[in-house]
Structure formats: C-alpha cells, structure tokens
Enzyme design. Structure first.
Site, mmCIF file in Angstrom:
data_model
loop_
_atom_site.group_PDB
_atom_site.id
_atom_site.type_symbol
_atom_site.label_atom_id
_atom_site.label_comp_id
_atom_site.label_asym_id
_atom_site.label_seq_id
_atom_site.Cartn_x
_atom_site.Cartn_y
_atom_site.Cartn_z
ATOM 1 N N HIS A 8 0.752 -1.326 -0.042
ATOM 2 C CA HIS A 8 0.028 0.033 -0.250
ATOM 3 C C HIS A 8 0.719 1.257 0.076
ATOM 4 C CE1 HIS A 8 -3.414 -2.440 1.451
ATOM 5 N NE2 HIS A 8 -3.564 -2.397 0.189
ATOM 6 N N GLY A 35 -0.059 -2.824 -9.976
ATOM 7 C CA GLY A 35 0.766 -1.901 -10.711
ATOM 8 C C GLY A 35 1.795 -0.992 -10.187
ATOM 9 N N THR A 36 1.445 -0.222 -9.441
ATOM 10 C CA THR A 36 2.127 0.933 -8.736
ATOM 11 C C THR A 36 3.491 0.356 -7.971
ATOM 12 O OG1 THR A 36 0.347 1.912 -8.502
ATOM 13 C CG2 THR A 36 2.200 3.083 -7.829
ATOM 14 N N THR A 37 3.158 -0.820 -7.255
ATOM 15 C CA THR A 37 4.267 -1.419 -6.370
ATOM 16 C C THR A 37 5.459 -1.969 -7.441
ATOM 17 O OG1 THR A 37 2.491 -2.068 -4.734
ATOM 18 C CG2 THR A 37 4.804 -3.347 -5.110
ATOM 19 N N GLY A 55 -3.814 -2.252 -7.397
ATOM 20 C CA GLY A 55 -4.779 -2.980 -6.318
ATOM 21 C C GLY A 55 -6.299 -2.433 -6.552
ATOM 22 N N ASP A 60 -5.243 -7.068 -6.875
ATOM 23 C CA ASP A 60 -4.997 -8.196 -5.742
ATOM 24 C C ASP A 60 -5.837 -9.189 -6.111
ATOM 25 O OD1 ASP A 60 -4.479 -6.224 -2.829
ATOM 26 O OD2 ASP A 60 -5.246 -5.135 -4.566
ATOM 27 N N ASP A 80 -1.229 -1.611 4.721
ATOM 28 C CA ASP A 80 -1.023 -0.308 5.568
ATOM 29 C C ASP A 80 -2.394 -0.617 6.553
ATOM 30 O OD1 ASP A 80 -1.331 2.013 6.921
ATOM 31 O OD2 ASP A 80 -1.603 3.410 5.120
ATOM 32 N N HIS A 87 -10.597 -0.845 -1.538
ATOM 33 C CA HIS A 87 -10.891 -2.379 -1.939
ATOM 34 C C HIS A 87 -10.456 -3.154 -0.957
ATOM 35 C CE1 HIS A 87 -6.579 -1.005 -2.302
ATOM 36 N NE2 HIS A 87 -6.279 -1.916 -2.711
ATOM 37 N N ASP A 90 -11.000 -6.723 -1.398
ATOM 38 C CA ASP A 90 -10.097 -7.621 -2.395
ATOM 39 C C ASP A 90 -9.049 -7.985 -1.575
ATOM 40 O OD1 ASP A 90 -12.061 -6.634 -4.119
ATOM 41 O OD2 ASP A 90 -10.391 -5.911 -5.454
ATOM 42 N N ARG A 96 -7.175 -14.254 2.320
ATOM 43 C CA ARG A 96 -7.923 -15.488 2.817
ATOM 44 C C ARG A 96 -7.455 -16.768 1.844
ATOM 45 N NH1 ARG A 96 -12.064 -17.437 0.239
ATOM 46 N NH2 ARG A 96 -13.214 -19.249 1.314
HETATM 47 O O1 13P Z 1 -3.720 -1.642 -3.486
HETATM 48 C C1 13P Z 1 -2.776 -2.149 -3.484
HETATM 49 C C2 13P Z 1 -2.820 -3.676 -3.038
HETATM 50 O O2 13P Z 1 -4.045 -3.790 -2.042
HETATM 51 C C3 13P Z 1 -1.657 -1.904 -4.359
HETATM 52 O O3 13P Z 1 -1.557 -1.477 -5.649
HETATM 53 P P1 13P Z 1 -0.432 -0.722 -5.960
HETATM 54 O O4 13P Z 1 0.531 -1.465 -6.164
HETATM 55 O O5 13P Z 1 -0.925 -0.498 -7.611
HETATM 56 O O6 13P Z 1 -0.531 0.570 -5.639
#
Ligand code: 13P
Length: 135
Positions: A8, A35-37, A55, A60, A80, A87, A90, A96
């Site tokens: 997060h 994506g961003t990670t 995410g 996710d 976090d 989400h 998700d 789970r």
């Molecule tokens: O939200 C996320 C996992 O729940 C992570 O998504 P991003 O890597 O795109 O920020």
C-alpha cells in the site's frame, strides 16, 4: 519460484528498501506485483517484474487468482494497517486465499526478511510440487 509483491502507498518505501536489500535472492525468481508497486520496484531495484492492475482496480484479485491456481509460492504484502482502503474486500480475499491454499504470506518487513531467508534455504515448498494437495 513465483513471488507476489504488493504494498500500500504508505508501505511502498518499505517494499523498495526490502527489494533492494533482497535483490540478490529475488533476481533468481519470477516476480509479480500490483501496478504501482511493480513500477516502484523496477525503478528502484532494477528487477524484472510482471505487473498487474493497480490494487484498487483489481490487481489484488488478479494475484489472488494465481494463488488459487497454485501459481504463486510466496506472497509479500505490506498492508497499511492504519488507513482504510477502498478495495478492502479484495485485500481480505487475497489473504484468505493464501490461507485456503496454505501459501506463505508475509505482511511486514521483518516477516518478509524471515520468509526470503527461508526461501533461499529451500524451506518453502514449490506450489507446482504440491499442486493438487490443497483441493
Ligand atoms: O492497493 C494495492 C494492494 O491492495 C497495491 O496496488 P498498487 O501496487 O497499484 O499501489
């Protein structure tokens, strides 16, 4: 081995630090990320990462689908715990599925370090070897 990396926003720096630190081990494995990670990891650690959607847009769930089909051996997910996520269902669903399929999941940097050491020492079984056992 196939490793999923997710963080997060408030935990992305922790993920970058972790992947740089563990780069020599991670580079020999197939990495997947939301994506961003994934973008942050590629930029900072110069590792090859297959990226899914962000995410909140379904990333996710895409990783959860790989977990359900026995295609992920280890999930490293720095959640976090102090901020609500739009989400949340998700996120819970992904963790789970890790429990349903007995896939190791680390949700903070110390547990990730322990897990990556275990991976390096061959203590984490390959899903492909045990596929079929989780029914
Ligand atoms: O939200 C996320 C996992 O729940 C992570 O998504 P991003 O890597 O795109 O920020």
């Amino acid at each position: 081995m196939n490793i999923a990396l997710i963080a997060h926003d408030q935990k992305k720096q922790d993920m970058v630090t972790f992947t740089i630190e563990a780069k020599e081990i991670l580079k020999d494995h197939k990495l997947y990320a939301t994506g961003t990670t994934g973008k942050r990891i590629t930029e900072a650690a110069n590792l090859d990462v297959t990226r899914f959607l962000s995410g909140p847009l379904g990333g996710d769930q895409q990783i959860g689908s790989l977990v359900a089909s026995n295609d992920i051996d280890l999930v490293i997910f720095f959640r976090d715990p102090l901020m609500a996520q739009p989400h949340e269902p998700d996120i819970s669903a992904l963790l789970r599925l890790c429990d349903v399929h007995n896939v190791p999941a680390a949700t903070n940097p110390v547990s990730a370090r322990v897990m990556i050491k275990a991976l390096h020492e061959g203590l984490i079984p390959s899903r492909q070897d045990i596929a079929g056992g989780a029914e």
